[in-house]
Design a protein around this motif. Structure first.
Motif, PDB file in Angstrom:
ATOM      1  N   GLU A  86       0.823  -1.064   0.154  1.00 23.57           N
ATOM      2  CA  GLU A  86       0.001  -0.181  -0.012  1.00 23.57           C
ATOM      3  C   GLU A  86       0.735   1.220  -0.162  1.00 23.57           C
ATOM      4  O   GLU A  86       0.603   2.195  -0.691  1.00 23.57           O
ATOM      5  N   GLN A  87       2.034   1.222   0.736  1.00 21.46           N
ATOM      6  CA  GLN A  87       2.803   2.249   0.708  1.00 21.46           C
ATOM      7  C   GLN A  87       3.315   2.429  -0.571  1.00 21.46           C
ATOM      8  O   GLN A  87       3.872   3.783  -1.024  1.00 21.46           O
ATOM      9  N   ASN A  88       3.895   1.459  -1.205  1.00 25.76           N
ATOM     10  CA  ASN A  88       4.594   1.357  -2.446  1.00 25.76           C
ATOM     11  C   ASN A  88       3.524   2.011  -3.626  1.00 25.76           C
ATOM     12  O   ASN A  88       3.960   2.719  -4.478  1.00 25.76           O
ATOM     13  N   ILE A  89       2.244   1.713  -3.433  1.00 21.63           N
ATOM     14  CA  ILE A  89       1.238   2.038  -4.511  1.00 21.63           C
ATOM     15  C   ILE A  89       1.224   3.661  -4.259  1.00 21.63           C
ATOM     16  O   ILE A  89       1.072   4.521  -5.133  1.00 21.63           O
ATOM     17  N   ALA A  90       1.041   4.235  -2.841  1.00 22.67           N
ATOM     18  CA  ALA A  90       0.964   5.393  -2.575  1.00 22.67           C
ATOM     19  C   ALA A  90       2.374   6.263  -3.195  1.00 22.67           C
ATOM     20  O   ALA A  90       2.045   7.427  -3.720  1.00 22.67           O
ATOM     21  N   SER A  91       3.384   5.933  -2.858  1.00 18.28           N
ATOM     22  CA  SER A  91       4.713   6.435  -3.656  1.00 18.28           C
ATOM     23  C   SER A  91       4.452   6.407  -4.920  1.00 18.28           C
ATOM     24  O   SER A  91       5.146   7.332  -5.585  1.00 18.28           O
ATOM     25  N   ALA A  92       4.024   5.295  -5.655  1.00 20.64           N
ATOM     26  CA  ALA A  92       4.341   5.458  -6.913  1.00 20.64           C
ATOM     27  C   ALA A  92       3.179   6.248  -7.761  1.00 20.64           C
ATOM     28  O   ALA A  92       3.354   7.030  -8.578  1.00 20.64           O
ATOM     29  N   HIS A  93       1.972   6.362  -6.973  1.00 19.08           N
ATOM     30  CA  HIS A  93       0.909   7.540  -7.335  1.00 19.08           C
ATOM     31  C   HIS A  93       1.432   8.857  -7.041  1.00 19.08           C
ATOM     32  O   HIS A  93       1.348   9.606  -8.024  1.00 19.08           O
ATOM     33  N   ALA A  94       2.400   9.134  -6.056  1.00 18.29           N
ATOM     34  CA  ALA A  94       2.826  10.378  -5.910  1.00 18.29           C
ATOM     35  C   ALA A  94       3.771  10.650  -6.983  1.00 18.29           C
ATOM     36  O   ALA A  94       4.101  12.070  -7.468  1.00 18.29           O
ATOM     37  N   GLN A 148       9.263  16.326 -23.963  1.00 19.22           N
ATOM     38  CA  GLN A 148       9.361  15.193 -24.269  1.00 19.22           C
ATOM     39  C   GLN A 148       9.827  14.066 -23.339  1.00 19.22           C
ATOM     40  O   GLN A 148       9.338  12.987 -23.279  1.00 19.22           O
ATOM     41  N   ALA A 149      10.924  14.586 -22.471  1.00 18.19           N
ATOM     42  CA  ALA A 149      11.502  13.947 -21.399  1.00 18.19           C
ATOM     43  C   ALA A 149      10.684  13.813 -20.325  1.00 18.19           C
ATOM     44  O   ALA A 149      10.364  12.482 -19.693  1.00 18.19           O
ATOM     45  N   ALA A 150       9.892  14.722 -20.114  1.00 12.60           N
ATOM     46  CA  ALA A 150       8.829  14.690 -18.842  1.00 12.60           C
ATOM     47  C   ALA A 150       7.675  13.925 -19.581  1.00 12.60           C
ATOM     48  O   ALA A 150       7.087  13.306 -18.345  1.00 12.60           O
ATOM     49  N   VAL A 203       4.847   8.382 -18.714  1.00 13.77           N
ATOM     50  CA  VAL A 203       4.558   6.916 -19.057  1.00 13.77           C
ATOM     51  C   VAL A 203       5.231   6.112 -18.179  1.00 13.77           C
ATOM     52  O   VAL A 203       4.542   4.879 -17.967  1.00 13.77           O
ATOM     53  N   GLN A 204       6.549   6.242 -17.624  1.00 13.04           N
ATOM     54  CA  GLN A 204       7.288   5.268 -16.909  1.00 13.04           C
ATOM     55  C   GLN A 204       6.291   5.314 -15.476  1.00 13.04           C
ATOM     56  O   GLN A 204       6.105   4.148 -14.784  1.00 13.04           O
ATOM     57  N   ALA A 205       5.860   6.463 -15.111  1.00 15.92           N
ATOM     58  CA  ALA A 205       5.271   6.375 -13.727  1.00 15.92           C
ATOM     59  C   ALA A 205       3.993   5.828 -13.752  1.00 15.92           C
ATOM     60  O   ALA A 205       3.576   4.994 -12.590  1.00 15.92           O
ATOM     61  N   VAL A 206       3.285   6.032 -14.856  1.00 17.78           N
ATOM     62  CA  VAL A 206       1.815   5.436 -15.039  1.00 17.78           C
ATOM     63  C   VAL A 206       2.355   3.787 -15.091  1.00 17.78           C
ATOM     64  O   VAL A 206       1.399   3.002 -14.436  1.00 17.78           O
ATOM     65  N   ALA A 207       3.224   3.371 -15.884  1.00 14.01           N
ATOM     66  CA  ALA A 207       3.510   1.800 -15.441  1.00 14.01           C
ATOM     67  C   ALA A 207       4.075   1.381 -14.486  1.00 14.01           C
ATOM     68  O   ALA A 207       3.405   0.236 -13.964  1.00 14.01           O
ATOM     69  N   ASP A 208       4.757   2.172 -13.683  1.00 14.49           N
ATOM     70  CA  ASP A 208       5.083   1.750 -12.317  1.00 14.49           C
ATOM     71  C   ASP A 208       3.595   1.645 -11.472  1.00 14.49           C
ATOM     72  O   ASP A 208       3.585   0.861 -10.558  1.00 14.49           O
TER      73      ASP A 208
END
Length: 386
Positions: free
Chosen positions: A97-105, A174-176, A181-186
């Protein structure tokens, strides 16, 4: 008086000799060997094959986690009915759950960065557009001699800097976007990992066993629940190899469970390729035509498979067929003597009738029972029973 007495004793002696002789002929060693026989008959045979089996299920599912962890909750137990897609247990998520919150942030931050980079592009486009217009206007003024070359070169340099700033802003955006995209995948990966913590029934069925309890630690792939589809119940039946010939998929069968009085109907669903080399048996899976909550896995069953009917078939009692030197033979009575004859047999009925394909003719007499061992050419006498 004496002559009459002698005559009386003589008659008694003759009667006694006759009785003894009759007994020795009928019951003793001096008469023909007595056997029970039967005639070769023609008729319609309804052959069957009998076997003993165990109730099992074709669709059998082992449900467990895809990753190691501790069991948090179990919602069903053995004997419970479940639906396809039903959540039947959960694994402890740990720090997921903490990892999901971190990934969402991280996802939100990357989206903000992308929006900022997009705004910087718009600002850079405005500056670049103005710089390019100014440079073009100064080029015309230089051609008319209104300004110096130094003034023109200054504006052209400003235009180049503005273009470079725009290109840099585009690259930053483009880098942003790539980071978004990477953050969405994670983040999605974390969500899927959370879904993997749910134990879900893959089918409408019955829980056969619950092999662990709440709080237990299990490894990936370990079975927590075993679930069957009751609509796929069948009896794995053992059939003697000598009786296997003629069995085909789709043939009807009668199933009698040891735990039930009523007979159930089924049909042959599969002929297993590999048999038992020790018991010399083959396996036939007989499907139950109707599922029942009363039928449990492991129930023993007597299975009778109906083979195709044989019309106008020659047949003899099964007791008449003997194995001599590895071949099927019968003892035939001819002129009050017995002779062995090889035969080719076909189907057999549950009543004990064996089809004769070759070796006998209708109304010939064969021996079904003899107390003593038969020898070629032995004189015999047919009797109703021994």
């Amino acid at each position: 008086m004496k002559s009459r007495k002698y005559l009386k004793f003589g008659m008694l002696a003759i009667i006694l000799i006759f009785v003894v002789s009759y007994i020795l002929y009928e019951k003793g060693v001096f008469g023909p060997q007595k056997v029970v026989g039967a005639q070769v008959a023609v008729g319609t045979l309804k052959p069957t094959v009998f076997g003993i089996g165990t109730v099992n299920a074709k669709m059998n599912f082992n449900v467990g986690p895809t990753q190691s962890g501790k069991i948090l909750k179990l919602y069903v137990d053995q004997g419970d009915y479940v639906k396809a897609g039903q959540i039947i247990g959960e694994m402890d998520p740990g720090d997921l759950e903490q990892n999901i919150a971190s990934a969402h942030a991280a996802l939100v931050n990357s989206q903000y960065s992308a929006e900022t980079a997009k705004a910087q592009i718009q600002a850079a486009e405005s500056v670049n557009e103005l710089a390019q217009v100014t440079a073009a206007r100064h080029a015309k003024l230089f051609e008319s001699g209104a300004i110096s070359r130094e003034s023109l070169e200054s504006k052209e340099k400003d235009a180049q800097v503005a273009q470079a700033s725009l290109d840099s802003a585009i690259s930053t955006y483009q880098a942003a976007q790539s980071r978004v995209v990477q953050a969405v995948a994670d983040h999605q990966k974390m969500i899927e990992q959370k879904k993997d913590l749910l134990l879900i029934s893959p089918v409408d069925g019955v829980v056969v066993s619950r092999q662990t309890e709440k709080g237990s630690t299990v490894i990936a792939g370990q079975t927590v629940f075993n679930i069957i589809d009751p609509k796929t119940l069948w009896v794995q039946t053992r059939i003697d190899q000598s009786r296997f010939s003629g069995i085909e998929i789709g043939q009807t069968a009668e199933i009698r469970l040891r735990s039930h009085k009523e007979a159930l109907q089924g049909e042959v669903a599969r002929l297993q390729v590999q048999g038992d080399t020790v018991t010399e048996e083959r396996f036939v899976d007989v499907k139950l035509n109707s599922a029942s909550a009363k039928i449990l896995l492991g129930d023993s069953a007597d299975v009778t498979i109906q083979l195709p009917v044989a019309e106008n078939a020659l047949y003899v009692p099964a007791a008449a067929v003997k194995t001599i030197d590895g071949a099927d033979c019968v003892w035939v009575v001819k002129n009050e003597k017995v002779y062995s004859r090889k035969v080719k047999t076909g189907v057999q009925t549950v009543e004990g009738e064996v089809q004769i394909l070759e070796g006998l003719a209708q109304e010939e007499t064969v021996i079904t029972y003899s107390k003593a061992q038969l020898v070629e050419g032995t004189k015999v006498r047919l009797v109703p029973a021994l």
